[in-house]
Design a protein around this motif. Structure first.
Motif, PDB file in Angstrom:
ATOM      1  N   TYR A  51       0.892  -1.129   0.020  1.00  0.00           N
ATOM      2  CA  TYR A  51      -0.208   0.124   0.012  1.00  0.00           C
ATOM      3  C   TYR A  51       0.812   1.180  -0.156  1.00  0.00           C
ATOM      4  O   TYR A  51       1.911   1.337   0.586  1.00  0.00           O
ATOM      5  N   LYS A  52       0.510   2.143  -0.789  1.00  0.00           N
ATOM      6  CA  LYS A  52       1.358   3.524  -0.660  1.00  0.00           C
ATOM      7  C   LYS A  52       0.324   4.553  -0.153  1.00  0.00           C
ATOM      8  O   LYS A  52      -0.824   4.848  -0.549  1.00  0.00           O
ATOM      9  N   VAL A  53       0.803   5.001   1.178  1.00  0.00           N
ATOM     10  CA  VAL A  53      -0.136   6.193   1.761  1.00  0.00           C
ATOM     11  C   VAL A  53       0.631   7.198   2.173  1.00  0.00           C
ATOM     12  O   VAL A  53       1.903   7.140   2.156  1.00  0.00           O
ATOM     13  N   SER A  54       0.136   8.248   2.389  1.00  0.00           N
ATOM     14  CA  SER A  54       0.695   9.445   2.898  1.00  0.00           C
ATOM     15  C   SER A  54       0.124   9.900   4.158  1.00  0.00           C
ATOM     16  O   SER A  54      -1.274   9.747   4.194  1.00  0.00           O
ATOM     17  N   GLY A  55       0.608  10.518   5.046  1.00  0.00           N
ATOM     18  CA  GLY A  55       0.157  11.096   6.114  1.00  0.00           C
ATOM     19  C   GLY A  55       1.106  11.857   6.935  1.00  0.00           C
ATOM     20  O   GLY A  55       2.125  12.049   6.724  1.00  0.00           O
ATOM     21  N   ILE A  56       0.657  12.174   8.376  1.00  0.00           N
ATOM     22  CA  ILE A  56       1.195  12.902   9.268  1.00  0.00           C
ATOM     23  C   ILE A  56       1.609  11.974  10.285  1.00  0.00           C
ATOM     24  O   ILE A  56       1.042  11.094  10.896  1.00  0.00           O
ATOM     25  N   VAL A  57       3.095  12.226  10.802  1.00  0.00           N
ATOM     26  CA  VAL A  57       3.604  11.266  11.926  1.00  0.00           C
ATOM     27  C   VAL A  57       2.969  11.858  13.284  1.00  0.00           C
ATOM     28  O   VAL A  57       3.228  13.145  13.548  1.00  0.00           O
ATOM     29  N   LEU A  58       2.284  11.290  13.963  1.00  0.00           N
ATOM     30  CA  LEU A  58       1.866  11.511  15.496  1.00  0.00           C
ATOM     31  C   LEU A  58       2.662  11.291  16.203  1.00  0.00           C
ATOM     32  O   LEU A  58       2.898  12.165  17.459  1.00  0.00           O
ATOM     33  N   LYS A  59       3.319  10.241  16.324  1.00  0.00           N
ATOM     34  CA  LYS A  59       4.183   9.644  17.559  1.00  0.00           C
ATOM     35  C   LYS A  59       5.155   8.870  17.011  1.00  0.00           C
ATOM     36  O   LYS A  59       4.947   7.926  16.039  1.00  0.00           O
ATOM     37  N   LYS A  60       6.354   8.686  17.645  1.00  0.00           N
ATOM     38  CA  LYS A  60       7.394   7.546  17.358  1.00  0.00           C
ATOM     39  C   LYS A  60       7.836   7.140  18.749  1.00  0.00           C
ATOM     40  O   LYS A  60       7.742   7.823  19.660  1.00  0.00           O
TER      41      LYS A  60
END
Length: 70
Positions: free
Chosen positions: A4-13
């Protein structure tokens, strides 16, 4: 194995084990995803600055066993 190719915002690591990280990613189409970034804590990982909180990223997911919101 599906990809799957998705884009998004990193919330937590979060660091787990010695070399891996879990990443919480919010995407517009799949919602909140928890991902495992293998070997992301090694010195030779060239995308380490990309996985910072509030960054917008495009990732390719490799899913098996019905994961990643089939």
């Amino acid at each position: 194995m599906k990809t799957y190719k998705v884009s998004g915002i990193v919330l937590k690591k979060q660091d787990i084990f010695e070399k891996d990280k879990t990443i919480d990613l919010f995407t517009p189409d799949k919602g909140k995803l928890r991902l495992l970034a293998k070997y992301a804590n090694t010195k030779s990982f060239k995308f380490s600055g990309t996985l910072e909180v509030t960054n917008f990223v495009e990732v390719v997911l490799y899913a098996c066993c019905g994961a990643a919101g089939d």
